[in-house]
Design a protein around this motif. Sequence first.
Motif, PDB file in Angstrom:
ATOM      1  N   SER B 215       3.321  -1.126  -0.627  1.00 40.42           N
ATOM      2  CA  SER B 215       4.993  -0.882   0.646  1.00 40.42           C
ATOM      3  C   SER B 215       4.011  -2.442   1.743  1.00 40.42           C
ATOM      4  O   SER B 215       4.617  -3.375   1.951  1.00 40.42           O
ATOM      5  CB  SER B 215       5.362   0.159   1.420  1.00 40.42           C
ATOM      6  OG  SER B 215       3.846   0.818   1.655  1.00 40.42           O
ATOM      7  N   LEU B 216       2.470  -1.779   1.806  1.00 39.87           N
ATOM      8  CA  LEU B 216       1.483  -2.296   3.174  1.00 39.87           C
ATOM      9  C   LEU B 216       0.999  -4.237   2.533  1.00 39.87           C
ATOM     10  O   LEU B 216       0.296  -4.091   3.750  1.00 39.87           O
ATOM     11  CB  LEU B 216       0.685  -1.266   4.298  1.00 39.87           C
ATOM     12  CG  LEU B 216       1.848  -0.355   4.812  1.00 39.87           C
ATOM     13  CD1 LEU B 216       0.441   0.784   5.220  1.00 39.87           C
ATOM     14  CD2 LEU B 216       2.600  -0.975   5.993  1.00 39.87           C
ATOM     15  N   GLY B 217       0.923  -3.845   1.462  1.00 40.77           N
ATOM     16  CA  GLY B 217      -0.010  -4.614   0.289  1.00 40.77           C
ATOM     17  C   GLY B 217      -1.798  -4.262   0.470  1.00 40.77           C
ATOM     18  O   GLY B 217      -1.514  -4.174  -0.392  1.00 40.77           O
ATOM     19  N   LYS B 218      -2.157  -5.075   1.439  1.00 42.02           N
ATOM     20  CA  LYS B 218      -3.512  -4.339   1.602  1.00 42.02           C
ATOM     21  C   LYS B 218      -4.176  -2.707   2.468  1.00 42.02           C
ATOM     22  O   LYS B 218      -3.795  -3.206   3.754  1.00 42.02           O
ATOM     23  CB  LYS B 218      -4.075  -5.428   2.289  1.00 42.02           C
ATOM     24  CG  LYS B 218      -4.002  -6.689   1.413  1.00 42.02           C
ATOM     25  CD  LYS B 218      -4.843  -7.780   1.854  1.00 42.02           C
ATOM     26  CE  LYS B 218      -4.701  -8.849   3.056  1.00 42.02           C
ATOM     27  NZ  LYS B 218      -5.371 -10.114   2.512  1.00 42.02           N
ATOM     28  N   VAL B 219      -4.063  -2.500   1.950  1.00 44.88           N
ATOM     29  CA  VAL B 219      -5.274  -0.626   2.461  1.00 44.88           C
ATOM     30  C   VAL B 219      -6.318  -0.522   2.226  1.00 44.88           C
ATOM     31  O   VAL B 219      -7.083  -1.142   1.243  1.00 44.88           O
ATOM     32  CB  VAL B 219      -4.018  -0.122   2.742  1.00 44.88           C
ATOM     33  CG1 VAL B 219      -2.469   0.130   3.101  1.00 44.88           C
ATOM     34  CG2 VAL B 219      -4.088   1.069   0.931  1.00 44.88           C
ATOM     35  N   PRO B 245     -10.514   0.255  -0.954  1.00 45.05           N
ATOM     36  CA  PRO B 245      -9.413  -0.481  -0.642  1.00 45.05           C
ATOM     37  C   PRO B 245      -8.449  -0.712  -1.887  1.00 45.05           C
ATOM     38  O   PRO B 245      -8.859  -0.405  -3.081  1.00 45.05           O
ATOM     39  CB  PRO B 245     -10.494  -1.165  -0.116  1.00 45.05           C
ATOM     40  CG  PRO B 245     -11.698  -1.568  -1.233  1.00 45.05           C
ATOM     41  CD  PRO B 245     -11.611  -0.129  -1.017  1.00 45.05           C
ATOM     42  N   GLU B 246      -7.401  -0.798  -1.747  1.00 37.42           N
ATOM     43  CA  GLU B 246      -5.959  -0.853  -2.276  1.00 37.42           C
ATOM     44  C   GLU B 246      -5.443  -2.298  -1.815  1.00 37.42           C
ATOM     45  O   GLU B 246      -4.800  -1.982  -1.004  1.00 37.42           O
ATOM     46  CB  GLU B 246      -5.838   0.221  -3.099  1.00 37.42           C
ATOM     47  CG  GLU B 246      -4.185   0.761  -3.444  1.00 37.42           C
ATOM     48  CD  GLU B 246      -5.102   0.392  -5.249  1.00 37.42           C
ATOM     49  OE1 GLU B 246      -6.377   1.843  -5.265  1.00 37.42           O
ATOM     50  OE2 GLU B 246      -5.131  -0.057  -5.912  1.00 37.42           O
ATOM     51  N   VAL B 247      -5.423  -2.856  -3.141  1.00 34.40           N
ATOM     52  CA  VAL B 247      -4.274  -4.550  -2.687  1.00 34.40           C
ATOM     53  C   VAL B 247      -3.536  -4.556  -4.305  1.00 34.40           C
ATOM     54  O   VAL B 247      -3.206  -4.623  -5.268  1.00 34.40           O
ATOM     55  CB  VAL B 247      -5.440  -5.010  -2.313  1.00 34.40           C
ATOM     56  CG1 VAL B 247      -5.102  -6.687  -1.882  1.00 34.40           C
ATOM     57  CG2 VAL B 247      -5.987  -4.681  -1.790  1.00 34.40           C
ATOM     58  N   ALA B 248      -2.114  -4.836  -3.363  1.00 34.04           N
ATOM     59  CA  ALA B 248      -1.075  -4.750  -3.935  1.00 34.04           C
ATOM     60  C   ALA B 248      -0.783  -6.253  -4.747  1.00 34.04           C
ATOM     61  O   ALA B 248      -1.492  -7.428  -3.570  1.00 34.04           O
ATOM     62  CB  ALA B 248       0.558  -5.335  -3.141  1.00 34.04           C
ATOM     63  N   HIS B 442      -1.871  -4.483  -9.280  1.00 35.26           N
ATOM     64  CA  HIS B 442      -2.505  -4.210  -7.795  1.00 35.26           C
ATOM     65  C   HIS B 442      -3.789  -3.211  -8.402  1.00 35.26           C
ATOM     66  O   HIS B 442      -4.042  -3.223  -9.940  1.00 35.26           O
ATOM     67  CB  HIS B 442      -1.984  -3.062  -7.163  1.00 35.26           C
ATOM     68  CG  HIS B 442      -1.821  -1.491  -7.484  1.00 35.26           C
ATOM     69  ND1 HIS B 442      -0.373  -1.408  -8.738  1.00 35.26           N
ATOM     70  CD2 HIS B 442      -2.377  -0.462  -7.491  1.00 35.26           C
ATOM     71  CE1 HIS B 442      -0.130  -0.527  -9.702  1.00 35.26           C
ATOM     72  NE2 HIS B 442      -1.021   0.485  -7.781  1.00 35.26           N
ATOM     73  N   SER B 443      -5.025  -3.553  -7.538  1.00 37.60           N
ATOM     74  CA  SER B 443      -6.183  -3.501  -7.723  1.00 37.60           C
ATOM     75  C   SER B 443      -6.975  -2.974  -6.576  1.00 37.60           C
ATOM     76  O   SER B 443      -6.464  -2.987  -5.531  1.00 37.60           O
ATOM     77  CB  SER B 443      -6.718  -4.346  -8.369  1.00 37.60           C
ATOM     78  OG  SER B 443      -6.552  -5.236  -9.162  1.00 37.60           O
ATOM     79  N   GLY B 444      -7.890  -1.750  -6.490  1.00 39.94           N
ATOM     80  CA  GLY B 444      -9.021  -1.888  -5.578  1.00 39.94           C
ATOM     81  C   GLY B 444     -10.468  -0.820  -6.328  1.00 39.94           C
ATOM     82  O   GLY B 444     -10.503  -0.977  -7.593  1.00 39.94           O
ATOM     83  N   PHE B 445     -11.639  -0.388  -5.548  1.00 40.31           N
ATOM     84  CA  PHE B 445     -12.545  -0.023  -5.400  1.00 40.31           C
ATOM     85  C   PHE B 445     -12.739   1.353  -4.631  1.00 40.31           C
ATOM     86  O   PHE B 445     -12.083   1.284  -4.107  1.00 40.31           O
ATOM     87  CB  PHE B 445     -13.232  -1.559  -5.611  1.00 40.31           C
ATOM     88  CG  PHE B 445     -13.826  -1.937  -4.551  1.00 40.31           C
ATOM     89  CD1 PHE B 445     -14.550  -1.185  -3.716  1.00 40.31           C
ATOM     90  CD2 PHE B 445     -13.771  -3.062  -4.263  1.00 40.31           C
ATOM     91  CE1 PHE B 445     -14.876  -1.481  -2.866  1.00 40.31           C
ATOM     92  CE2 PHE B 445     -13.381  -3.366  -3.038  1.00 40.31           C
ATOM     93  CZ  PHE B 445     -14.728  -2.834  -2.665  1.00 40.31           C
ATOM     94  N   GLY B 446     -13.507   1.957  -5.630  1.00 38.65           N
ATOM     95  CA  GLY B 446     -14.388   2.684  -4.767  1.00 38.65           C
ATOM     96  C   GLY B 446     -15.338   2.553  -4.318  1.00 38.65           C
ATOM     97  O   GLY B 446     -16.377   2.240  -5.197  1.00 38.65           O
ATOM     98  N   LEU B 447     -16.081   2.901  -2.996  1.00 42.65           N
ATOM     99  CA  LEU B 447     -17.603   2.592  -2.664  1.00 42.65           C
ATOM    100  C   LEU B 447     -18.041   3.531  -2.273  1.00 42.65           C
ATOM    101  O   LEU B 447     -17.424   4.359  -0.750  1.00 42.65           O
ATOM    102  CB  LEU B 447     -18.251   1.681  -1.588  1.00 42.65           C
ATOM    103  CG  LEU B 447     -18.966   1.442  -0.831  1.00 42.65           C
ATOM    104  CD1 LEU B 447     -20.176   0.818  -1.765  1.00 42.65           C
ATOM    105  CD2 LEU B 447     -18.613   0.412   0.628  1.00 42.65           C
ATOM    106  N   GLY B 448     -19.143   4.474  -2.852  1.00 44.90           N
ATOM    107  CA  GLY B 448     -19.721   6.216  -1.610  1.00 44.90           C
ATOM    108  C   GLY B 448     -20.767   5.800  -0.538  1.00 44.90           C
ATOM    109  O   GLY B 448     -21.342   4.568  -0.622  1.00 44.90           O
ATOM    110  N   PHE B 449     -19.942   6.049   0.202  1.00 42.59           N
ATOM    111  CA  PHE B 449     -20.692   4.938   1.707  1.00 42.59           C
ATOM    112  C   PHE B 449     -21.764   5.593   1.728  1.00 42.59           C
ATOM    113  O   PHE B 449     -23.088   4.417   1.606  1.00 42.59           O
ATOM    114  CB  PHE B 449     -20.266   5.645   3.135  1.00 42.59           C
ATOM    115  CG  PHE B 449     -20.212   5.781   4.341  1.00 42.59           C
ATOM    116  CD1 PHE B 449     -20.451   3.487   4.327  1.00 42.59           C
ATOM    117  CD2 PHE B 449     -21.094   6.367   4.964  1.00 42.59           C
ATOM    118  CE1 PHE B 449     -20.755   3.651   5.859  1.00 42.59           C
ATOM    119  CE2 PHE B 449     -21.230   5.623   6.544  1.00 42.59           C
ATOM    120  CZ  PHE B 449     -21.716   4.045   6.679  1.00 42.59           C
TER     121      PHE B 449
END
Lengths: 477, 477
Positions: B215-219, B245-248, B442-449
């Motif tokens: 809905s918001l595109g890039k979060v 991050p997650e991106v439409a 849509h796609s995204g990834f995870g990064l352990g800080f």
Amino acid sequence: MITKTVAELLSQDVTLQDVTVKGWVRTFRANRFIALNDGSTLNNIQCVVDFENFEESELKRVTTGAAIQVNGDLVESQGKGQSIEIQVKELAILGDSDPETYPIQPKKHSFEFLRENAHLRTRTNTFSAVMRLRSSLSFAIHKYFTENGFYNMHTPIVTGSDAEGAGEMFRVSTLDPKNPPLNDKGDVNYSEDFFGKETNLTVSGQLEAETYAMSLGKVYTFGPTFRAENSNTSRHLAEFWMIEPEVAFMDLTGNMDLAEDFLKSVLNYVLEHNKEDLTFLEKRLLDEEKTKPQAERSEMSLIEKMRFVVDNNFKRVSYTEAIDILRNSKPNKKKKFKYIINEWGADLQSEHERFLVEKHFKCPVILFDYPANIKAFYMRLNEDGKTVRAMDILFPGIGEMVGGSQREERLDVLVEKMKALDISEEELWWYLDLRKYGTAVHSGFGLGFERLVMFATGMNNIRDVIPYPRTPQNAEF
Amino acid sequence: MITKTVAELLSQDVTLQDVTVKGWVRTFRANRFIALNDGSTLNNIQCVVDFENFEESELKRVTTGAAIQVNGDLVESQGKGQSIEIQVKELAILGDSDPETYPIQPKKHSFEFLRENAHLRTRTNTFSAVMRLRSSLSFAIHKYFTENGFYNMHTPIVTGSDAEGAGEMFRVSTLDPKNPPLNDKGDVNYSEDFFGKETNLTVSGQLEAETYAMSLGKVYTFGPTFRAENSNTSRHLAEFWMIEPEVAFMDLTGNMDLAEDFLKSVLNYVLEHNKEDLTFLEKRLLDEEKTKPQAERSEMSLIEKMRFVVDNNFKRVSYTEAIDILRNSKPNKKKKFKYIINEWGADLQSEHERFLVEKHFKCPVILFDYPANIKAFYMRLNEDGKTVRAMDILFPGIGEMVGGSQREERLDVLVEKMKALDISEEELWWYLDLRKYGTAVHSGFGLGFERLVMFATGMNNIRDVIPYPRTPQNAEF
């Protein structure tokens, strides 16, 4: 062919050939005008289709909520309401949205209904504006502290101490929930639990933040905190985000200066960066207020309220002065307050705070030097022996926005206070170490992030300013 | 008289009369030279006292860890090691530090000892540098996403779903831990619990982030996540921070581009902004490595490793290619790998990942298109029916830094996969709604800080890059 966001296209002041944009259909009017939104801005871009050039079956799939890709030329608009639009050359349906079952129709939905569909509610103007503002405020906070020499600190979420006593806590455990192991006394044997002791979700990162302030100088936290209180109100969440700066060598006056500058700065940031969203939310609030009786309406609009904070000096008033003012006030004498102020020592209610801000001083107010017995154990005792160096910042409409204090840096006074309140010295050995080794004056405050988002969006229910609210009987999504 | 931080004073290129500075004594040498630190920078300011002008009893209290206030003139230094110093005119002891009992002595302490004194360990150079870097990385992340049109989203910490299956979870409850209410079946009756159902601490905010991307595109999220796994290693925490991050409308290639650009950008940020801390930590790491046998030493220094990431294009290699390379590699043929790679489908271990990065490609590597059965249910199935659009980014020294994927946007394929893995459709109704209404790539990834902080600080134990580590049997502070 270049792909652009709606925000990029709308900020374009030239026409462009062959642009591609992807988004979700808000409305499709007269088989010709698609209002397309991709979340990059509140505004939609108008995509004009010449229906003779497209398959009817295709156009039928252009329904509210459908994801589409449009290719065409960005041209000056001939219609009203927008300066530019896309003349569509190609149209592709990426994902359908069945108009019979899609919950988010192009009409007004109640906030209650949208809460039940919180996974889709940012597809409305109101909630997309609220969440963009929330994000913007969040960044403004990080930016402010970074630019002012603060270090961000991640305090622990799972905590073994329950010392702050800020409220009821949630237990965190991996023990068998039905048949937990018991110790010799017949109590649950937490030494067998994951962390080897009873653990809870944090109610505040302050005590840990103090440890870092006393070495790194200026730090702040921005993380989730929890209260297991059965408060089903429009102002309480079981899980909410809190900002807690903590500064070494800073006294209560410095704390007031910091909080005032901080609040003005972050509100200014969104006033500058989120004009469209704020203007929309201001209008929404005005419309909502029109449905209320005159007496209940706010005297200020959303942006006026924000400017009221940004443009005024915060009035600093001692608790004792405030009690005098309240005791002699008209609503107190005429018994219009629900809680009549009779004597020094009374805890102030929202009605009193709002009276001070909105009627008496007509500016944000910082109350300080509260009675010790209505405040937390770690606040610095004044020489009078009965008040502590605490402060609350009061905002119009919302009441308390910030609560802070100068911390008790004297080991003997702190220990005495802890003894009186039966707070375990053994458990807080590390907190006491700060007073044993290189103690110094230090101060900090806490700000409930959702309070600030409510203030800056004009939303009246705290459930509507956080993506997935956690409240009694509700942990959906 | 003006009060300044040490950082401000040291960046001064003029001399100044009558400055005040407050901080903690690191050392007091020859009854004359105080090294004062206030956390604003790694460096100390040298404060020179003429002992004849001060009471001996006062000077005796200038001990390591004591908080003091100094007033004097900022002058060019006559000694070596610093260009400026303060000639002290007034000295006040704010908080003593008993040298007999103060745990942080001016000598080398083991990291184990400092972990037990985690509330004081940022009073050492190493930990103050690590935590300043952690803060700087955190800000770089917010800055990167904000400047690139992303919205920050706070996904819930307490969750009612356990769908991602990323690991064991912590239960969150307010039920009587010893005698929980039972239902008719004799099971714990979670309908009486605070949230009206069984709840846990989140393992990932991804699924919720997808709702906002659509809905918001890039979060992006940046919050704490939890694993109740009994892993007592130098690379595991029960509570750690994750960025997701997650991106439409973004496919796997876009996801790789984003991750590569993001990682380079945030590392560049600290290379620019944290030179002193990095130089110190680089030297610390070199010293540490000298104690190791030659074969175990890293080929690159800390900053070289960071530049290796920033300056190289990440090599993109399919899992299938990587398996071929590994199968034919010397360490595989000579059985030097602990886990020999025999066939397609094997899960890669850290030794394989490091071989690819450090020996074979000599640059950061993105592996993609993994076998479906070693990856999560939500990853998009490729046309081959056996691989998914997953990617892992591999770094020198540390192995996997990022894991991501293009998400399965097709309702039918997703439902089939969930059925096969026995994941409740009922529980994830809202996640499926995203595929019913306006679905899109849509796609995204995870990064352990903490992984990133380890990489950028050269610290080898994850417990040393987070203020208060949570591990099995440990929730102290």
